[in-house]
Write an enzyme that holds these catalytic residues in place. Structure first.
Site, PDB file in Angstrom:
ATOM      1  N   LYS A  40       0.758  -1.376   0.104  1.00 22.35           N
ATOM      2  CA  LYS A  40      -0.054  -0.528   0.145  1.00 22.35           C
ATOM      3  C   LYS A  40       0.710   1.271   0.389  1.00 22.35           C
ATOM      4  CE  LYS A  40      -3.426  -2.425   3.215  1.00 22.35           C
ATOM      5  NZ  LYS A  40      -4.011  -2.560   4.197  1.00 22.35           N
ATOM      6  N   GLY A  41       2.379   1.858   0.725  1.00 22.83           N
ATOM      7  CA  GLY A  41       2.949   2.364   1.289  1.00 22.83           C
ATOM      8  C   GLY A  41       2.665   3.433  -0.718  1.00 22.83           C
ATOM      9  N   ASP A 100      14.644  -0.919   2.442  1.00 20.57           N
ATOM     10  CA  ASP A 100      14.980  -1.240   3.768  1.00 20.57           C
ATOM     11  C   ASP A 100      15.593  -2.611   3.863  1.00 20.57           C
ATOM     12  OD1 ASP A 100      15.685  -2.221   6.571  1.00 20.57           O
ATOM     13  OD2 ASP A 100      13.662  -2.165   7.045  1.00 20.57           O
ATOM     14  N   LYS A 128      17.360   3.217   3.182  1.00 18.05           N
ATOM     15  CA  LYS A 128      17.550   3.006   4.090  1.00 18.05           C
ATOM     16  C   LYS A 128      19.441   2.603   4.537  1.00 18.05           C
ATOM     17  CE  LYS A 128      13.981   1.859   7.300  1.00 18.05           C
ATOM     18  NZ  LYS A 128      13.522   1.306   8.054  1.00 18.05           N
ATOM     19  N   VAL A 150      10.428   4.469   9.936  1.00 21.80           N
ATOM     20  CA  VAL A 150      10.400   6.503   9.987  1.00 21.80           C
ATOM     21  C   VAL A 150       8.186   5.654   9.302  1.00 21.80           C
ATOM     22  CG1 VAL A 150      12.164   7.316   9.301  1.00 21.80           C
ATOM     23  CG2 VAL A 150      10.739   5.614   7.385  1.00 21.80           C
ATOM     24  N   ASP A 156       3.031   3.051   7.112  1.00 21.84           N
ATOM     25  CA  ASP A 156       2.417   3.177   8.663  1.00 21.84           C
ATOM     26  C   ASP A 156       2.800   2.289   9.499  1.00 21.84           C
ATOM     27  OD1 ASP A 156       2.338   0.710   7.183  1.00 21.84           O
ATOM     28  OD2 ASP A 156       1.229  -0.261   8.448  1.00 21.84           O
TER      29      ASP A 156
HETATM   30  P1  5GP Z   1      12.859  -4.091   2.650  1.00 19.31           P
HETATM   31  O1  5GP Z   1      11.606  -5.451   1.532  1.00 19.31           O
HETATM   32  O2  5GP Z   1      13.884  -3.410   1.014  1.00 19.31           O
HETATM   33  O3  5GP Z   1      12.720  -4.873   3.285  1.00 19.31           O
HETATM   34  O4  5GP Z   1      11.076  -3.504   3.270  1.00 19.31           O
HETATM   35  C1  5GP Z   1      10.670  -2.823   2.232  1.00 19.31           C
HETATM   36  C2  5GP Z   1       9.228  -2.480   2.394  1.00 19.31           C
HETATM   37  O5  5GP Z   1       9.032  -2.809   4.222  1.00 19.31           O
HETATM   38  C3  5GP Z   1       8.414  -1.110   2.441  1.00 19.31           C
HETATM   39  O6  5GP Z   1       8.050  -0.978   0.807  1.00 19.31           O
HETATM   40  C4  5GP Z   1       7.556  -0.406   3.370  1.00 19.31           C
HETATM   41  O7  5GP Z   1       6.082  -1.245   3.428  1.00 19.31           O
HETATM   42  C5  5GP Z   1       7.638  -1.851   5.001  1.00 19.31           C
HETATM   43  N1  5GP Z   1       8.974  -1.013   5.567  1.00 19.31           N
HETATM   44  C6  5GP Z   1      10.161  -0.932   5.880  1.00 19.31           C
HETATM   45  N2  5GP Z   1      10.579   0.058   5.711  1.00 19.31           N
HETATM   46  C7  5GP Z   1       9.885   0.840   6.593  1.00 19.31           C
HETATM   47  C8  5GP Z   1       9.481   2.052   7.485  1.00 19.31           C
HETATM   48  O8  5GP Z   1      10.562   2.483   7.897  1.00 19.31           O
HETATM   49  N3  5GP Z   1       8.744   2.005   7.778  1.00 19.31           N
HETATM   50  C9  5GP Z   1       7.269   1.448   7.547  1.00 19.31           C
HETATM   51  N4  5GP Z   1       6.539   1.834   7.762  1.00 19.31           N
HETATM   52  N5  5GP Z   1       7.200   0.815   6.704  1.00 19.31           N
HETATM   53  C10 5GP Z   1       9.251   0.511   6.304  1.00 19.31           C
END
Ligand code: 5GP
Length: 174
Positions: A40-41, A100, A128, A150, A156
């Site tokens: 959703k983000g 992330d 990040k 964040v 969210d």
């Molecule tokens: P990744 O697969 O890169 O670890 O994470 C991707 C998803 O995790 C992002 O699209 C987001 O939805 C969620 N996410 C990662 N870091 C954050 C953060 O700091 N805050 C929030 N609210 N969601 C995060």
């Protein structure tokens, strides 16, 4: 949980999206561009970035889940909603809110590459720093931030705060 320090203001986000949109407009001249937002983000960044792109773009969305209501990634990516259309032969740009661990984008890149798009690019508003992740070929990136959780601007905490117009750190100590 309380909202902590504001990391990036609404004005700073808008200025950055204007730069990213101008670069995308330049790079995809005369190309048939399909933007794919990751729900959703990414719905907020998708809407605002797209309005800085001066091309007849099309839109599609995928919904994936890699987080529950906790603030740590599970490492498991599930497709909750797939694309509505075929992407073979299309120029595709994935629009993501934040990178992330990079697990979500890595999974999506592999999943979409087998569908044979003409090109497959990545755009993310936030990256990040200080995270050990596989290299990602990020074509358009917004801000590098510290490895903190964040919220705001689509992101969210337990389903809330997506509507904040800025990016803020979550302060769990309160
Ligand atoms: P990744 O697969 O890169 O670890 O994470 C991707 C998803 O995790 C992002 O699209 C987001 O939805 C969620 N996410 C990662 N870091 C954050 C953060 O700091 N805050 C929030 N609210 N969601 C995060």
């Amino acid at each position: 949980m309380e909202i902590g320090e504001v990391l990036i203001t609404a004005d700073e986000i808008d200025a950055k999206l204007a730069e990213m949109g101008a670069a995308i407009t330049r790079d995809y001249q005369n190309k048939d561009l399909l933007l794919i937002g990751i729900l959703k983000g990414a719905f907020v960044v998708m809407a605002d970035l797209a309005r800085h792109i001066d091309l007849p773009v099309e839109f599609d969305f995928m919904a994936v889940s890699s987080y529950g209501s906790a603030t740590k990634t599970s490492g498991v990516v599930r497709i909750l909603k797939d694309l509505d259309q075929e992407i073979a032969g299309r120029h595709v740009l994935i629009v993501e809110d934040i990178v992330d661990t990079g697990l979500t984008l890595n999974y999506l890149l592999k999943n979409l590459a087998v569908r044979k798009p003409a090109s497959l690019g990545l755009a993310a508003l936030l990256i990040k720093d200080g995270i050990d992740r596989p290299p990602l070929d990020m074509k358009y990136e917004g801000f590098h931030i510290p490895p903190k959780f964040v919220v705001g601007y689509g992101l969210d905490f337990d389903g809330k705060y997506r509507n904040l117009p800025y990016i803020a750190v979550v302060d769990d100590s309160i």
